[in-house]
Scaffold this active site. Structure first.
Site, PDB file in Angstrom:
ATOM      1  N   GLY A   1       0.752  -1.117  -0.034  1.00 32.45           N
ATOM      2  CA  GLY A   1      -0.027  -0.090  -0.093  1.00 32.45           C
ATOM      3  C   GLY A   1       0.896   1.270   0.030  1.00 32.45           C
ATOM      4  O   GLY A   1       1.838   1.363  -0.396  1.00 32.45           O
ATOM      5  N   LEU A   2       0.265   2.510   0.562  1.00 36.20           N
ATOM      6  CA  LEU A   2       1.216   3.476   0.732  1.00 36.20           C
ATOM      7  C   LEU A   2       1.306   4.050  -0.518  1.00 36.20           C
ATOM      8  O   LEU A   2       2.174   4.348  -1.035  1.00 36.20           O
ATOM      9  CB  LEU A   2       2.415   3.406   1.548  1.00 36.20           C
ATOM     10  N   CYS A   3       0.425   4.043  -1.657  1.00 34.82           N
ATOM     11  CA  CYS A   3       0.509   4.603  -2.777  1.00 34.82           C
ATOM     12  C   CYS A   3      -0.509   5.353  -3.183  1.00 34.82           C
ATOM     13  O   CYS A   3      -1.148   5.301  -4.454  1.00 34.82           O
ATOM     14  CB  CYS A   3       0.949   3.475  -4.037  1.00 34.82           C
ATOM     15  N   GLY A   4      -1.104   6.122  -2.537  1.00 37.70           N
ATOM     16  CA  GLY A   4      -2.161   6.890  -2.701  1.00 37.70           C
ATOM     17  C   GLY A   4      -3.554   6.360  -3.378  1.00 37.70           C
ATOM     18  O   GLY A   4      -3.770   5.213  -2.887  1.00 37.70           O
TER      19      GLY A   4
ATOM     20  N   TYR B   1      -3.742   4.515  -5.655  1.00 36.67           N
ATOM     21  CA  TYR B   1      -3.440   3.661  -6.999  1.00 36.67           C
ATOM     22  C   TYR B   1      -4.291   2.561  -6.836  1.00 36.67           C
ATOM     23  O   TYR B   1      -4.915   2.316  -8.154  1.00 36.67           O
ATOM     24  CB  TYR B   1      -2.076   3.344  -6.865  1.00 36.67           C
TER      25      TYR B   1
END
Lengths: 141, 289
Positions: free
Chosen positions: B86-89, B91
């Site tokens: 995760g941690l990709c907005g 996406y």
């Protein structure tokens, strides 16, 4: 008509070579075929093998791991799963791969109906690839 | 008014978070460069396979190969490409939403839906919604290997030819730029390649095919499908790193903004406490004097 062939070898990981050469000999599934400038348009499938090209009297070799060739008069386009110029082949790694494939093949051979199993086919293909890679480098002239 | 120590602790923790997001941004930036390079290196091959397929298909009948043949649609298969981490907005959210609404619509039409996923996020998402993926692959959050995609593609092609489903769609994030990634939907099967006009037919006949046109077609068409998936995966990978880099950059910016705000608050609280102390001293002195 121009007297050179534009040879272009492309794999999913990028272009392996783009050069103007005098002659190309390539491993087709129906046997090796040679291409000179002005060749008739021609599409074929390729086997694992060594592609040889001549340029200014010198011979270059490229390892080709199956694929397709499209010849169009003065253009040869090779689309291959993977390809390596002979000078880029790392012999040590290939020898190691060959040994791995051989021992794998011996393991699989012990099993029942080895001939048809996927493991057997894979191991044999891996062995063929490494043997031909080695051959590609050996024939440097 | 919050006490001084609390504010100080918060500032320290946000500083740490900022350090982490800054580091992640830098990691993503370098991964993005690599992914972008892979993507651009893939292009000549994809174009080559495309061009060859188009030129061979000139004048070929749709009926001559199962991958070309349009069947009556009863079952639809989708492959959703997401990320493992995760941690990709937005996406993953974007692409999952697009796929989910497509699935919803197809269900309304009474079609059978099969889901396949690449990446942990999509797998979890559909499993939670009671649509366990038929096949799911993870571990693509690194270099994309053609051989692995080939396995995925071969499975899908096999199922398609065996009539498990009649249409196959691909969902992935298209890489427009570092700032913009767009969820995109593509029908892969049956192949939508334009079979060309009569004019094209004659041009197509110029080529000599060896061993035969059919043999080449049999090998080239699956290859073309696999290459399409491969190119989508490399593009999705690039989009993922770009999205993560931007998300982390924003997080870093937010953290420094928050630190500024909290520092101001901290100073105010400190000032207030000094003033209060002074008042005490002055008051005390006045009482004695």
């Amino acid at each position: 008509m121009e007297k050179v062939l534009k040879l272009n070898i492309v794999t999913p990981y990028g272009q392996v070579m783009e050069d103007e050469v005098d002659e190309v000999i390539s491993p087709g599934t129906e046997g090796e075929f040679g291409v000179l400038p002005g060749h008739v348009p021609f599409v074929t499938t390729l086997n694992v093998g060594t592609l040889t090209y001549k340029k200014d009297g010198r011979i270059g070799r490229v390892f080709i791991n199956s694929g397709y060739a499209e010849v169009d008069y003065n253009r040869v386009l090779i689309l291959s799963d993977s390809a390596e110029k002979s000078e880029d082949i790392d012999l040590e790694r290939v020898e190691a791969a060959k040994k791995r494939a051989e021992s794998r093949l011996n393991e699989v051979r012990e099993l029942k109906d080895a001939g048809g199993s996927i493991d057997f086919v894979r191991a044999r293909a891996a062995l063929t690839r490494s043997v031909i890679r080695i051959k590609t480098t050996e024939n440097k002239r | 008014m919050p006490n001084l120590k609390d504010i100080k602790n918060r500032i320290a923790s946000i500083k740490n978070t900022g350090k982490i997001t800054r580091a992640m941004k830098m990691v993503s930036a370098s991964k993005l460069k690599r992914a972008q390079l892979t993507m651009t290196q893939t292009r000549p091959y994809v174009r080559g396979i495309d061009a060859m397929t188009t030129s061979i298909l000139r004048g070929v009948e749709r009926e001559s190969h199962p991958l070309l043949l349009k069947r009556e649609v009863n079952a639809v298969e989708v492959l959703v490409i997401s990320s493992d981490k995760g941690l990709c907005g937005a996406y993953n959210t974007n692409i999952l939403k697009a796929a989910a609404s497509f699935i919803e619509e197809s269900k309304k039409k009474g079609l059978n839906i099969g889901v396949n996923t690449i990446g942990k996020k999509a797998k979890d998402y559909f499993s939670r919604r009671g649509m366990s993926p038929r096949y799911s692959w993870t571990g693509f959050s690194r270099d994309v290997i053609y051989g692995e995609i080939e396995e995925i593609g071969s499975k899908i092609i096999e199922d398609y030819i065996n009539g498990v489903f009649d249409e196959f769609y691909l969902f992935y994030n298209e890489f427009k730029s570092v700032m913009v990634q767009e969820p995109s939907q593509a029908r892969v099967l049956p192949m939508s390649t334009d079979l060309g006009s009569d004019e094209g037919k004659e041009a197509g006949n110029d080529f000599i095919y060896e061993p035969s046109k059919d043999t080449i077609l049999n090998r080239l068409l699956p290859k073309s499908v696999i290459t399409q998936i491969f190119s989508a995966v490399t593009e999705a990978r690039t989009s993922e790193e770009a999205a993560r880099m931007v998300a982390m950059e924003n997080a870093t910016k937010n953290s420094s903004e928050m630190i500024d705000k909290l520092t101001l608050e901290y100073n105010k609280a400190r000032q207030a406490s000094i003033t209060a102390e002074l008042m005490d001293i002055v008051g005390g002195a006045a009482a004695i004097g």
